[in-house]
Structures are given as C-alpha cells and as structure tokens.
Enzyme design. Structure first.
Site, PDB file in Angstrom:
ATOM      1  N   GLY A  46      39.010  31.315  58.756  1.00 59.70           N
ATOM      2  CA  GLY A  46      38.382  31.496  57.449  1.00 59.70           C
ATOM      3  C   GLY A  46      36.929  31.053  57.426  1.00 59.70           C
ATOM      4  N   THR A  47      36.311  31.009  58.592  1.00 61.40           N
ATOM      5  CA  THR A  47      34.912  30.582  58.715  1.00 61.40           C
ATOM      6  C   THR A  47      33.976  31.443  57.867  1.00 61.40           C
ATOM      7  OG1 THR A  47      35.509  30.259  61.043  1.00 61.40           O
ATOM      8  CG2 THR A  47      33.185  29.948  60.458  1.00 61.40           C
ATOM      9  N   TRP A  97      34.570  33.348  55.333  1.00 62.32           N
ATOM     10  CA  TRP A  97      34.837  33.166  53.901  1.00 62.32           C
ATOM     11  C   TRP A  97      34.244  31.841  53.417  1.00 62.32           C
ATOM     12  CZ3 TRP A  97      40.376  32.031  51.650  1.00 62.32           C
ATOM     13  CH2 TRP A  97      40.365  32.236  50.268  1.00 62.32           C
ATOM     14  N   HIS A 111      32.255  25.284  65.401  1.00 58.93           N
ATOM     15  CA  HIS A 111      33.655  25.439  65.812  1.00 58.93           C
ATOM     16  C   HIS A 111      34.067  24.256  66.686  1.00 58.93           C
ATOM     17  CE1 HIS A 111      34.435  29.323  64.152  1.00 58.93           C
ATOM     18  NE2 HIS A 111      33.664  30.004  64.963  1.00 58.93           N
ATOM     19  N   SER A 143      44.976  36.955  64.583  1.00 62.66           N
ATOM     20  CA  SER A 143      43.618  37.316  64.191  1.00 62.66           C
ATOM     21  C   SER A 143      42.674  37.192  65.391  1.00 62.66           C
ATOM     22  CB  SER A 143      43.162  36.400  63.051  1.00 62.66           C
ATOM     23  OG  SER A 143      41.890  36.762  62.604  1.00 62.66           O
ATOM     24  N   TYR A 172      43.444  27.539  54.455  1.00 61.63           N
ATOM     25  CA  TYR A 172      43.201  28.954  54.115  1.00 61.63           C
ATOM     26  C   TYR A 172      44.246  29.453  53.120  1.00 61.63           C
ATOM     27  CZ  TYR A 172      42.555  34.006  55.052  1.00 61.63           C
ATOM     28  OH  TYR A 172      42.333  35.358  54.940  1.00 61.63           O
TER      29      TYR A 172
HETATM   30  P1  A3P Z   1      42.630  38.399  59.613  1.00 66.36           P
HETATM   31  O1  A3P Z   1      42.292  38.810  61.004  1.00 66.36           O
HETATM   32  O2  A3P Z   1      43.986  37.772  59.509  1.00 66.36           O
HETATM   33  O3  A3P Z   1      42.434  39.471  58.602  1.00 66.36           O
HETATM   34  P2  A3P Z   1      36.834  33.728  60.801  1.00 66.36           P
HETATM   35  O4  A3P Z   1      35.925  34.016  59.687  1.00 66.36           O
HETATM   36  O5  A3P Z   1      37.093  32.270  61.002  1.00 66.36           O
HETATM   37  O6  A3P Z   1      36.458  34.443  62.033  1.00 66.36           O
HETATM   38  O7  A3P Z   1      38.268  34.283  60.352  1.00 66.36           O
HETATM   39  C1  A3P Z   1      38.491  35.652  60.229  1.00 66.36           C
HETATM   40  C2  A3P Z   1      39.709  35.866  59.369  1.00 66.36           C
HETATM   41  O8  A3P Z   1      39.365  35.599  57.996  1.00 66.36           O
HETATM   42  C3  A3P Z   1      40.182  37.290  59.412  1.00 66.36           C
HETATM   43  O9  A3P Z   1      41.599  37.233  59.196  1.00 66.36           O
HETATM   44  C4  A3P Z   1      39.444  37.901  58.239  1.00 66.36           C
HETATM   45  O10 A3P Z   1      39.991  39.092  57.763  1.00 66.36           O
HETATM   46  C5  A3P Z   1      39.550  36.779  57.225  1.00 66.36           C
HETATM   47  N1  A3P Z   1      38.524  36.836  56.189  1.00 66.36           N
HETATM   48  C6  A3P Z   1      37.225  37.201  56.322  1.00 66.36           C
HETATM   49  N2  A3P Z   1      36.592  37.150  55.136  1.00 66.36           N
HETATM   50  C7  A3P Z   1      37.511  36.753  54.230  1.00 66.36           C
HETATM   51  C8  A3P Z   1      37.452  36.555  52.806  1.00 66.36           C
HETATM   52  N3  A3P Z   1      36.349  36.755  52.125  1.00 66.36           N
HETATM   53  N4  A3P Z   1      38.586  36.145  52.205  1.00 66.36           N
HETATM   54  C9  A3P Z   1      39.738  35.952  52.899  1.00 66.36           C
HETATM   55  N5  A3P Z   1      39.838  36.136  54.240  1.00 66.36           N
HETATM   56  C10 A3P Z   1      38.742  36.542  54.892  1.00 66.36           C
END
Ligand code: A3P
Length: 319
Positions: free
Chosen positions: A70-71, A73, A127, A157, A215
């Site tokens: 959820g980085t 986000w 990270h 993911s 998350y």
């Molecule tokens: P999924 O692959 O399960 O869809 P990170 O940002 O740490 O790389 O994590 C990516 C994950 O967060 C992905 O999960 C992505 O779809 C999800 N993600 C990205 N933006 C988001 C948002 N605004 N709200 C919720 N989840 C989000």
C-alpha cells in the site's frame, strides 16, 4: 556527487562481493545485508548512504512499508494530508503527478540528489526494515508511519508486479519458485515477517514515534485512519475542516478508482531508481483485500497461513 560519499561507494563495491547471495525476483541476485535482502544496485548503495550520512530533522516524516503493501496509496494520502494548506483539491498536484513522484524514496533519492536542499517538513519513503534505519532516524523526534498488509495478498501482488518488470532476458520465475523464496524470506527487502514485526515491535515501544497502519483496516475505514494519521503527525483536521468534508476529499482524491482514472497514472512513468523506469499503471492492479485466493492453490494458502501463525506466535500481532 559529494566527496564524502566516495567512501560509501567503496564500501558498496566491497560488500556486494562478500555478502551472502540468493535468487532475486526482479534481477538475478540479492545480497543479504544486516539480515535483509537487497538488490545489489543503487538502492543498496542508497541504504549505505542513508546509514552513513543521512541527518534527520525533527519534523521529517517517513513512511515505511514492505513492497506491495500500500506504499503508493499511503504516499498519496500523506502528501494530500500534510500539504492540504498548500493545494486546492480541484487543481491538486496528485491529479497530474504520480504518487511516487510526490515524494521520494530516501534510499534512492540520496544517491543522486541533495536531501539537504529539500524544504521542511521533508516527506520520505523507505522499504528498508526498521533495524536498518540509522540512529539519526530512529533516535530522533521525526515520525514514521508504517503500512502492513497480509502476506498472501502481498505475495500475489508482488509476484504479479514482478512478472511485468522482470527483464525478458532472465529465465521466467514461476509462481511456485517465487512462493518457495517468499516462504524462505528471500525477496527484495525481505524477510517479509521480520520487516513487519520489526516495525510492529518498535511501534509498541515508541507509540509517539511510529504509527502502525494495516492496509485492510484502511480499506474498511479510510477516513478514520486519515484522521488518526493527521493527529499523529501533529496536523489534526480542525472542526471546520471536518465540517467542510476535507477528510472525505482526501479519501476520494487518493482512492484507487480516482487515481487509476487519471491520465498520469494510465500513461505516466516513475523513474525512482536510475536502473528502472516503471509505468505508473503497474502500481495499480485491483486494490482489493483477499484477491490472493484467486491466485493461490489451497496448499499454498494452508502453508502460508501456517508460517504466519508460527511467525506471529507471542507477538500480539495479527494481520
Ligand atoms: P494489488 O496488486 O493487490 O491490487 P505498493 O504501492 O506498495 O506497491 O502496493 C501495490 C498494491 O496496492 C497493489 O495491490 C495496488 O493495486 C494497491 N493500490 C495502489 N493504489 C491503491 C489505492 N489508491 N487504494 C488501494 N490500493 C491501492
């Protein structure tokens, strides 16, 4: 680049030769440094630079996460919350700038840019595990916000993300191979459980310094967590702001549906490490809780559940 950094260059080249190695997901090899697995490229040098040279300011804000937790986000949420006095929602930078370009990963930014030149309060992401962070961060007044996510969704993911980024010239990495590596703790920035539990324990010990978010809980009640986040960072929403629906505007701006509808996240790129340009679309897939059940076999689920139970025993932590 700064002359004193040259010592770290030397340290980087020497360490890369001597550290234990194992298989990487995005690149062929990872090196194990102070208990965690790093790609032996600029990000790892960035970690050494961070440890050797970074000087925190009391009002610095860090967000920390394991990959795919959820980085993207949380970056958007932190940026929108902490800079809410500077920007109107109608013309907000997040509408035209990818979340990863709103504030940098410290361990890559420090390789090529002057962190001292950034105005306060600085927002940095990492990270890196808690035990890797320099004392300048852990023993100072700056705050850390960590986001965790359940291991099954993180694994899936991450695996699907790597499928898109793994260079074509490398042999394919099957899901079974990646699963074995994940279970052994071998993945970029892993072991996963040590990463999560390191921040979890530190958040119990230093609750004023570290806010630990999940998350899954954020998905259920984003507004409540954004409110908590703003209070924790010393920038609480005023009654007036609450009445005007500012928290809801942050929720909406940073929502998966909104971010994925924006041109910058459909066709833009982020270049946060020199070796790799990532299309912003890759940071967004489904954004749901529990999608891993559509990708993992019942055996994989049972095994990861069992490992999770063993790792969490006695910690008081649950996903
Ligand atoms: P999924 O692959 O399960 O869809 P990170 O940002 O740490 O790389 O994590 C990516 C994950 O967060 C992905 O999960 C992505 O779809 C999800 N993600 C990205 N933006 C988001 C948002 N605004 N709200 C919720 N989840 C989000």
């Amino acid at each position: 680049q700064n002359k004193v950094y040259q010592e770290t260059d030397k340290q980087f080249f020497e360490l890369v030769q001597t550290l234990p190695k194992d298989q990487g997901w995005m690149i062929p090899t990872l090196v194990q440094y102070q208990g965690f697995w790093y790609p032996p490229i600029s990000v790892f040098k960035g970690v050494l630079l961070m440890q050797n040279h970074f000087r925190s300011r009391p009002n610095d804000i860090f967000m920390a996460s394991f990959l795919k937790s959820g980085t993207t986000w949380l970056k958007a949420i932190l940026f929108a919350t902490m800079k809410r006095d500077e920007f109107e929602f109608a013309t907000h930078p997040l509408l035209t700038t990818g979340p990863h370009d709103c504030f940098p990963f410290l361990d890559s930014y420090i390789c090529d840019s002057d962190v001292e030149a950034l105005p306060s309060p600085r927002l940095f992401a990492t990270h890196s595990a808690y035990s890797i962070l320099p004392k300048s961060i852990t023993d100072s007044d700056c705050k850390i916000v960590y986001i965790s996510r359940n291991p099954k969704d993180v694994f899936v993911s991450q695996y699907l993300f790597v499928q898109k980024l793994r260079p074509q010239m490398l042999p394919p990495l099957t899901m079974e191979e990646a699963f074995e590596l994940f279970c052994r703790g071998v993945s970029e920035y892993g072991p996963f459980f040590d990463h999560v539990l390191g921040y979890w324990k530190a958040s119990l010990e230093f609750p004023e310094k570290i806010l630990f978010l999940k998350y899954e809980e954020m998905k259920k009640e984003p507004a409540r967590h954004i409110k908590k986040l703003a209070e924790f960072l010393g920038k609480p929403f005023s009654e007036e702001e609450e009445k005007d629906g500012v928290i809801e505007q942050v929720v909406k701006l940073c929502s998966f549906d909104n971010l994925t509808s924006l041109e910058v996240n459909k066709s833009g790129t982020s270049n946060f490490i020199p070796e790799m340009v990532v299309h912003n679309t890759n940071f967004f897939r489904k954004g749901q809780v529990g999608d891993s059940k559509n990708h993992l076999t019942p055996e994989m689920i049972a095994r990861l559940d069992q490992i999770t139970e063993e790792k969490l025993k006695g910690t008081g932590f649950t996903f």
